[in-house]
Write an enzyme that holds these catalytic residues in place. Sequence first.
Site, PDB file in Angstrom:
ATOM      1  N   ARG A 260      34.461  81.664  20.271  1.00  0.00           N
ATOM      2  CA  ARG A 260      34.118  82.400  21.473  1.00  0.00           C
ATOM      3  C   ARG A 260      34.511  83.752  20.976  1.00  0.00           C
ATOM      4  O   ARG A 260      35.603  84.156  21.039  1.00  0.00           O
ATOM      5  CB  ARG A 260      34.931  82.158  22.573  1.00  0.00           C
ATOM      6  N   HIS A 264      36.697  85.616  27.627  1.00  0.00           N
ATOM      7  CA  HIS A 264      36.371  84.373  28.363  1.00  0.00           C
ATOM      8  C   HIS A 264      35.104  84.939  29.472  1.00  0.00           C
ATOM      9  O   HIS A 264      34.186  84.263  29.512  1.00  0.00           O
ATOM     10  CB  HIS A 264      37.594  83.731  29.258  1.00  0.00           C
ATOM     11  N   TYR A 273      46.135  87.911  24.489  1.00  0.00           N
ATOM     12  CA  TYR A 273      46.533  86.659  23.871  1.00  0.00           C
ATOM     13  C   TYR A 273      46.030  85.878  22.455  1.00  0.00           C
ATOM     14  O   TYR A 273      46.367  85.000  22.060  1.00  0.00           O
ATOM     15  CB  TYR A 273      46.224  85.440  24.967  1.00  0.00           C
TER      16      TYR A 273
HETATM   17  C1  LIG Z   1      37.974  72.701  38.408  1.00  0.00           C
HETATM   18  C2  LIG Z   1      38.112  73.915  37.810  1.00  0.00           C
HETATM   19  N1  LIG Z   1      39.404  74.440  37.390  1.00  0.00           N
HETATM   20  C3  LIG Z   1      39.588  75.405  37.086  1.00  0.00           C
HETATM   21  C4  LIG Z   1      38.646  76.507  36.850  1.00  0.00           C
HETATM   22  C5  LIG Z   1      39.078  78.046  36.144  1.00  0.00           C
HETATM   23  N2  LIG Z   1      38.502  77.825  34.722  1.00  0.00           N
HETATM   24  C6  LIG Z   1      37.257  78.487  34.781  1.00  0.00           C
HETATM   25  S1  LIG Z   1      36.808  78.516  32.852  1.00  0.00           S
HETATM   26  C7  LIG Z   1      38.469  77.891  32.720  1.00  0.00           C
HETATM   27  C8  LIG Z   1      38.545  77.592  31.213  1.00  0.00           C
HETATM   28  C9  LIG Z   1      37.448  76.548  30.839  1.00  0.00           C
HETATM   29  O1  LIG Z   1      37.478  76.477  29.235  1.00  0.00           O
HETATM   30  P1  LIG Z   1      36.774  75.743  28.428  1.00  0.00           P
HETATM   31  O2  LIG Z   1      36.092  74.355  29.171  1.00  0.00           O
HETATM   32  O3  LIG Z   1      37.128  75.254  26.950  1.00  0.00           O
HETATM   33  O4  LIG Z   1      35.126  76.267  28.320  1.00  0.00           O
HETATM   34  P2  LIG Z   1      34.819  77.891  27.708  1.00  0.00           P
HETATM   35  O5  LIG Z   1      34.985  78.688  29.154  1.00  0.00           O
HETATM   36  O6  LIG Z   1      35.765  78.269  26.883  1.00  0.00           O
HETATM   37  O7  LIG Z   1      33.398  77.713  27.453  1.00  0.00           O
HETATM   38  C10 LIG Z   1      38.936  77.431  33.948  1.00  0.00           C
HETATM   39  C11 LIG Z   1      40.273  76.701  33.977  1.00  0.00           C
HETATM   40  C12 LIG Z   1      37.322  76.088  37.291  1.00  0.00           C
HETATM   41  N3  LIG Z   1      36.352  76.709  37.059  1.00  0.00           N
HETATM   42  N4  LIG Z   1      37.219  74.965  37.940  1.00  0.00           N
END
Ligand SMILES: Cc1ncc(C[n+]2csc(CCOP(=O)(O)OP(=O)(O)O)c2C)c(N)n1
Length: 368
Positions: A260, A264, A273
């Site tokens: 990435r 985020h 971080y």
């Molecule tokens: C059920 C749920 N819990 C928490 C969140 C908050 N949240 C948004 S993105 C994220 C991290 C996701 O990381 P990853 O799966 O590695 O995907 P990336 O965003 O890096 O593509 C979190 C915890 C959410 N959207 N849905």
Amino acid sequence: MTFTSKSTITQLQYLDEEGNVVQPLPAWADNLDLLVEFYRHMVLVRTYDKKAIALQRTGQMGTYPSHLGAEAIGIGVGAAMDVEDVYVPYYRDMPTMYMRGATMVHNMLYWGGTEQGSYFHRPDGKLSEDFPICVPIATQCTHATGVASAFKLRGEKRVAVTAIGDGGTSKGDFLEAINCAGAWQLPCIFVINNNQWAISVPRAIQCGAPTLAQKAIGAGIPGVQVDGNDIIAVYDAMLTALNRARAGKGATLIEAVSYRLSDHTTADDATRYRGSEEVNAAWKREPVKRLRNYLHNAGVWNEDKEQALQAECNAKVEEAVQQYLNHPKEPPESMMDHHFEQLVEPLASQREELIKKAMRMEGGQSHG
Ligand SMILES: Cc1ncc(C[n+]2csc(CCOP(=O)(O)OP(=O)(O)O)c2C)c(N)n1
């Protein structure tokens, strides 16, 4: 003693960081026009990404999740699918959705808070059956399993494809979905966009397994790892998985390893971080330059074409932005129009309340 699994996960890669060929290419890659097409799409979605962030920063769009660094995954996955297949996206999937018919305007409408962004047509002109963007982590995987189950029950040769982040693979929904897809031999493909970070949680402490692809073993489906910065590897793994699914052999898990390169979302500041050293190292592996180098070396790309493409992409993005900015504003109650076919109580009364309140605030203007 029974050995239940003895497996080696190797990473599929055709092009190294510099775009050099590291093993014989698959036959389809002889089609250099196709690879040029991929490159053009990758540059367009990257140009769009930069503009989308600028729109958010200037208050013209809501929170936006950049796909910088994931262009090979999105374009490769979207290009490999048939128009009749169904894509079940998560929030970082603009490139795949774009290949499926969701334009840049649709993406801006969605992140601008308008559900019209989820209504788009397939490249063949029919209304898309792809799902809207899923923000709740991992839930899209169970939706994809459901879609694949319907295809199987109906005897259709279509495939449901979904994507998820590395962090999302820790969630029960993901594990339940791949388990179900394995148990029922469903025509379903799960693509992990392993970009090394789940907001501020690094991949290394997200999961104890050396690869995420090996989670497939417990589900009884093939799990493959590909270099997610190499579109030839991504597309090729997708073709294999799609053929397998269409032949009735069931699901596949593809872990696409990338990075990435952005925050985020626009609500994040990744410098808090992670260090610049690792980000700089990741830029050396990025997917767009890699394919450009390959095309250069193959004699089908040059600086003039690059300049022309940049200008063309800038113009296309500007035109899309104007269309988005000129799009009529949705009334506030439209936020309740997309959950149910018929609105249930107390939501129906709340919607009426909202209309009255909005009318009072706007001095009595009527709402649709
Ligand atoms: C059920 C749920 N819990 C928490 C969140 C908050 N949240 C948004 S993105 C994220 C991290 C996701 O990381 P990853 O799966 O590695 O995907 P990336 O965003 O890096 O593509 C979190 C915890 C959410 N959207 N849905």
